[in-house]
Design a protein around this motif. Structure first.
Motif, PDB file in Angstrom:
ATOM      1  N   ASN A 132      17.980  19.326 -17.614  1.00  0.00           N
ATOM      2  CA  ASN A 132      16.867  20.197 -17.958  1.00  0.00           C
ATOM      3  C   ASN A 132      16.016  19.462 -19.001  1.00  0.00           C
ATOM      4  OD1 ASN A 132      15.168  22.342 -18.476  1.00  0.00           O
ATOM      5  ND2 ASN A 132      16.699  23.569 -19.531  1.00  0.00           N
ATOM      6  N   TRP A 133      15.301  18.418 -18.540  1.00  0.00           N
ATOM      7  CA  TRP A 133      14.503  17.612 -19.454  1.00  0.00           C
ATOM      8  C   TRP A 133      13.313  18.398 -19.989  1.00  0.00           C
ATOM      9  CZ3 TRP A 133      17.260  13.905 -21.040  1.00  0.00           C
ATOM     10  CH2 TRP A 133      18.020  13.102 -20.206  1.00  0.00           C
ATOM     11  N   VAL A 134      13.178  18.368 -21.298  1.00  0.00           N
ATOM     12  CA  VAL A 134      12.060  19.015 -21.979  1.00  0.00           C
ATOM     13  C   VAL A 134      11.423  17.956 -22.877  1.00  0.00           C
ATOM     14  CG1 VAL A 134      11.413  20.816 -23.615  1.00  0.00           C
ATOM     15  CG2 VAL A 134      13.235  21.241 -21.966  1.00  0.00           C
ATOM     16  N   GLU A 135      10.114  17.802 -22.741  1.00  0.00           N
ATOM     17  CA  GLU A 135       9.430  16.830 -23.597  1.00  0.00           C
ATOM     18  C   GLU A 135       9.458  17.326 -25.030  1.00  0.00           C
ATOM     19  OE1 GLU A 135       4.991  15.078 -24.367  1.00  0.00           O
ATOM     20  OE2 GLU A 135       5.594  15.318 -22.256  1.00  0.00           O
ATOM     21  N   VAL A 136       9.921  16.455 -25.915  1.00  0.00           N
ATOM     22  CA  VAL A 136      10.035  16.809 -27.329  1.00  0.00           C
ATOM     23  C   VAL A 136       8.866  16.248 -28.114  1.00  0.00           C
ATOM     24  CG1 VAL A 136      11.440  16.512 -29.409  1.00  0.00           C
ATOM     25  CG2 VAL A 136      12.543  16.886 -27.215  1.00  0.00           C
ATOM     26  N   LEU A 183      14.504  15.676 -24.137  1.00  0.00           N
ATOM     27  CA  LEU A 183      15.799  16.211 -24.519  1.00  0.00           C
ATOM     28  C   LEU A 183      16.311  17.059 -23.368  1.00  0.00           C
ATOM     29  CD1 LEU A 183      17.991  17.206 -26.587  1.00  0.00           C
ATOM     30  CD2 LEU A 183      16.287  18.827 -27.393  1.00  0.00           C
ATOM     31  N   ASP A 184      17.574  16.887 -23.022  1.00  0.00           N
ATOM     32  CA  ASP A 184      18.191  17.740 -22.013  1.00  0.00           C
ATOM     33  C   ASP A 184      18.735  18.965 -22.738  1.00  0.00           C
ATOM     34  OD1 ASP A 184      19.590  19.003 -20.010  1.00  0.00           O
ATOM     35  OD2 ASP A 184      21.029  17.381 -19.688  1.00  0.00           O
ATOM     36  N   ILE A 202      26.227  17.851 -33.576  1.00  0.00           N
ATOM     37  CA  ILE A 202      26.045  18.150 -32.166  1.00  0.00           C
ATOM     38  C   ILE A 202      25.977  16.848 -31.362  1.00  0.00           C
ATOM     39  CG2 ILE A 202      24.842  20.334 -32.572  1.00  0.00           C
ATOM     40  CD1 ILE A 202      22.200  18.859 -32.042  1.00  0.00           C
ATOM     41  N   GLU A 203      26.192  16.990 -30.061  1.00  0.00           N
ATOM     42  CA  GLU A 203      26.035  15.868 -29.138  1.00  0.00           C
ATOM     43  C   GLU A 203      25.010  16.284 -28.093  1.00  0.00           C
ATOM     44  OE1 GLU A 203      29.614  13.701 -27.842  1.00  0.00           O
ATOM     45  OE2 GLU A 203      28.825  13.967 -25.815  1.00  0.00           O
ATOM     46  N   ILE A 204      24.059  15.411 -27.819  1.00  0.00           N
ATOM     47  CA  ILE A 204      23.001  15.724 -26.858  1.00  0.00           C
ATOM     48  C   ILE A 204      22.688  14.496 -25.997  1.00  0.00           C
ATOM     49  CG2 ILE A 204      21.900  17.451 -28.330  1.00  0.00           C
ATOM     50  CD1 ILE A 204      19.725  15.271 -28.842  1.00  0.00           C
TER      51      ILE A 204
END
Length: 135
Positions: free
Chosen positions: A40-44, A54-55, A67-69
């Protein structure tokens, strides 16, 4: 003579059976299909040098404040705005200190990863603040 005719017929049958099997293997071979995780890629953030994604579904709380991303960075040639390179990172982020470490780059584990400060890198700062927002 009868045995020779039977042998010829059997050889023809075996040959046709082998051809049929070969045709089925070619037609129904699915090795070109890649099964992967859904992202679920979202432009940051975006700069002239690149775009950071960011997924959102990959955020995993490891321990308090850490956290892990999974992120994706697309490097852009600023002279013609064309994509040069794409890299996928698995990062650990310490939301309390705003530090990060890349534990995997393009599927290769980085066993010597150390906590780093983003040093004013807008893309990293934005990934950290966006990821830690709900932790």
């Amino acid at each position: 003579m009868f045995k020779i005719n039977q042998k010829i017929k059997k050889n023809k049958f075996d040959f046709l059976l082998n051809i049929l099997v070969l045709i089925f293997v070619i037609l129904f071979n699915r090795t070109n299909i890649v099964y992967g995780a859904i992202t679920n890629w979202v432009e940051v953030s975006q700069t002239p040098a690149g775009v950071q994604y960011l997924d959102k579904d990959s955020i995993n709380i490891e321990e308090k404040g850490i956290i892990e991303i999974t992120t994706k960075y697309i490097k852009i040639d600023s002279s013609n705005s064309k994509e040069i390179e794409e890299n996928i990172f698995i990062m650990k982020i310490n939301c309390m200190t705003n530090k990060f470490k890349d534990i995997s780059v393009n599927g290769k584990k980085n066993l010597s990863a150390k906590w780093e400060d983003p040093n004013g890198d807008k893309l990293l700062d934005d990934v950290i603040s966006d990821s830690c927002e709900n932790v």
